[in-house]
Design an enzyme around this catalytic site. Structure first.
Site, mmCIF file in Angstrom:
data_model
loop_
_atom_site.group_PDB
_atom_site.id
_atom_site.type_symbol
_atom_site.label_atom_id
_atom_site.label_comp_id
_atom_site.label_asym_id
_atom_site.label_seq_id
_atom_site.Cartn_x
_atom_site.Cartn_y
_atom_site.Cartn_z
ATOM 1 N N ASP A 1 0.848 -1.195 0.000
ATOM 2 C CA ASP A 1 0.000 0.000 0.000
ATOM 3 C C ASP A 1 0.885 1.247 0.000
ATOM 4 O OD1 ASP A 1 -2.378 -1.441 0.079
ATOM 5 O OD2 ASP A 1 -2.312 -1.621 2.262
ATOM 6 N N LYS B 1 -0.541 10.025 0.922
ATOM 7 C CA LYS B 1 -0.539 11.315 1.620
ATOM 8 C C LYS B 1 0.681 11.420 2.518
ATOM 9 C CE LYS B 1 -5.464 11.984 1.509
ATOM 10 N NZ LYS B 1 -6.686 11.517 2.100
ATOM 11 N N ASP C 1 3.814 0.622 -8.362
ATOM 12 C CA ASP C 1 3.414 1.424 -9.523
ATOM 13 C C ASP C 1 3.291 2.886 -9.099
ATOM 14 O OD1 ASP C 1 1.237 1.021 -7.817
ATOM 15 O OD2 ASP C 1 -0.218 1.316 -9.417
ATOM 16 N N THR D 1 0.534 -10.297 -10.422
ATOM 17 C CA THR D 1 -0.352 -10.148 -9.272
ATOM 18 C C THR D 1 -1.612 -9.415 -9.737
ATOM 19 O OG1 THR D 1 0.189 -7.956 -8.409
ATOM 20 C CG2 THR D 1 1.746 -9.726 -7.904
ATOM 21 N N ARG D 2 -2.673 -9.534 -8.970
ATOM 22 C CA ARG D 2 -3.935 -8.882 -9.330
ATOM 23 C C ARG D 2 -3.766 -7.355 -9.370
ATOM 24 N NH1 ARG D 2 -9.706 -10.406 -6.923
ATOM 25 N NH2 ARG D 2 -8.917 -12.320 -7.796
ATOM 26 N N GLU E 1 -1.072 -5.645 -9.849
ATOM 27 C CA GLU E 1 -0.219 -5.287 -10.992
ATOM 28 C C GLU E 1 -1.059 -5.203 -12.268
ATOM 29 O OE1 GLU E 1 2.131 -8.579 -12.243
ATOM 30 O OE2 GLU E 1 3.737 -7.316 -12.981
HETATM 31 C C1 LIG Z 1 -2.048 -2.959 -2.888
HETATM 32 S S1 LIG Z 1 -2.361 -4.514 -2.210
HETATM 33 C C2 LIG Z 1 -1.309 -5.594 -3.184
HETATM 34 C C3 LIG Z 1 -1.694 -7.034 -3.044
HETATM 35 C C4 LIG Z 1 -0.830 -8.021 -3.848
HETATM 36 N N1 LIG Z 1 0.544 -7.993 -3.408
HETATM 37 C C5 LIG Z 1 -0.928 -7.724 -5.322
HETATM 38 O O1 LIG Z 1 0.065 -7.221 -5.878
HETATM 39 O O2 LIG Z 1 -2.015 -7.990 -5.918
HETATM 40 C C6 LIG Z 1 -1.494 -4.476 -0.656
HETATM 41 C C7 LIG Z 1 -1.792 -5.679 0.200
HETATM 42 O O3 LIG Z 1 -0.964 -5.650 1.358
HETATM 43 C C8 LIG Z 1 -1.758 -5.991 2.487
HETATM 44 N N2 LIG Z 1 -1.123 -5.366 3.642
HETATM 45 C C9 LIG Z 1 -0.978 -4.047 3.857
HETATM 46 N N3 LIG Z 1 -0.315 -3.819 5.010
HETATM 47 C C10 LIG Z 1 -0.008 -5.047 5.506
HETATM 48 C C11 LIG Z 1 0.662 -5.485 6.671
HETATM 49 N N4 LIG Z 1 1.166 -4.599 7.533
HETATM 50 N N5 LIG Z 1 0.781 -6.806 6.897
HETATM 51 C C12 LIG Z 1 0.256 -7.702 6.015
HETATM 52 N N6 LIG Z 1 -0.394 -7.348 4.892
HETATM 53 C C13 LIG Z 1 -0.528 -6.045 4.632
HETATM 54 C C14 LIG Z 1 -3.131 -5.434 2.173
HETATM 55 O O4 LIG Z 1 -4.149 -6.067 2.929
HETATM 56 C C15 LIG Z 1 -3.225 -5.734 0.691
HETATM 57 O O5 LIG Z 1 -3.753 -7.016 0.445
#
Ligand SMILES: C[S@@+](CC[C@H](N)C(=O)[O-])C[C@H]1O[C@@H](n2cnc3c(N)ncnc32)[C@H](O)[C@@H]1O
Length: 224
Positions: free
Chosen positions: A127, A131, A163, A201-202, A204
């Site tokens: 993530d 901000k 990205d 990845t989804r 991506e």
């Molecule tokens: C933007 S998504 C990307 C998911 C996947 N890696 C993909 O590329 O499709 C970020 C993922 O990281 C997880 N996430 C965020 N902070 C995390 C943390 N501290 N520990 C474990 N998972 C976390 C979120 O729940 C989310 O599923």
């Protein structure tokens, strides 16, 4: 402290049911983990090394890469329950036996893991917290890089993808301000190339469809 979503709105009960019934056999009891544990011993099949994916989302990459590397044990940490439930369904459908899932905030888990226990780490599209006031929530920070370096074997690989240009600059600053890692691909032109043996990845796919350009960086754990 967990930022972002832990639970989705739809299918909540069904997913909780899947987690309750299936997660115990595909997880590691955290109370049994200590810095003296042998992570390989948690896998029922004999595995030669352990790789870690942090924030695996719905598990597309985790399940694909685990099928491609049957002698590797995979540890996946994801805080989002819907992602855990979806991944459990795939594990069961494909009969995968070399994945262990942990449904927790990775910030609270990585410091529990044994030293030099992980050969490869995937941190794919974390993530970005765009901000400025939320920057402290970003997973890539000095403390986490210290922990990741501690749990990695010397020469181990950390694959990072994003990205988001601000997160890319931020992360580079964090990686460059420590001697624990060195970059494998310093040439900026190479950042747009997916690494060898890559599985999408989804997130991506969504980024590419929206016209954004993911960057892929590889760091190696220095021999310190
Ligand atoms: C933007 S998504 C990307 C998911 C996947 N890696 C993909 O590329 O499709 C970020 C993922 O990281 C997880 N996430 C965020 N902070 C995390 C943390 N501290 N520990 C474990 N998972 C976390 C979120 O729940 C989310 O599923």
């Amino acid at each position: 402290m967990i930022y972002g979503r832990r639970r989705g709105k739809g299918k909540r009960n069904k997913n909780l049911e899947i987690i309750k019934s299936q997660l115990p056999k595909h997880s590691i009891n955290l109370q049994n983990i200590s810095r003296a544990s042998d992570l390989k011993s948690y896998f029922s099949n004999r595995v030669e090394e352990v790789w870690l994916e942090i924030g695996f989302g719905s598990g597309e990459h985790l399940t694909s890469v685990s099928e491609a590397h049957p002698k590797v044990g995979f540890l996946g940490i994801e805080v989002y329950e819907d992602g855990i439930a979806k991944t459990l369904k795939q594990i069961s459908k494909l009969g995968i036996s070399n994945i262990k899932l942990i449904n927790e905030d990775a910030n609270n888990i990585i410091f529990l893991l044994p030293p030099k226990s992980i050969t490869k780490i995937f941190l794919l599209f974390p993530d970005p917290w765009p901000k400025k006031r939320h920057a402290k929530r970003r997973f890539v920070n000095t403390e986490n890089l210290n922990q990741l370096a501690r749990i990695m074997h010397s020469g181990g690989e950390l694959l990072f993808a994003t990205d988001h240009n601000d997160y890319l600059s931020w992360s580079l600053e964090q990686f460059m301000s420590t001697t624990l890692f060195k970059s494998e691909n310093l040439d900026q032109n190479s950042w747009k190339n997916q690494p060898n043996g890559w599985f999408s990845t989804r997130y991506e796919q969504k980024a590419i469809e929206a016209g954004r350009s993911p960057k892929y960086l590889k760091f190696l754990k220095n021999d310190i």
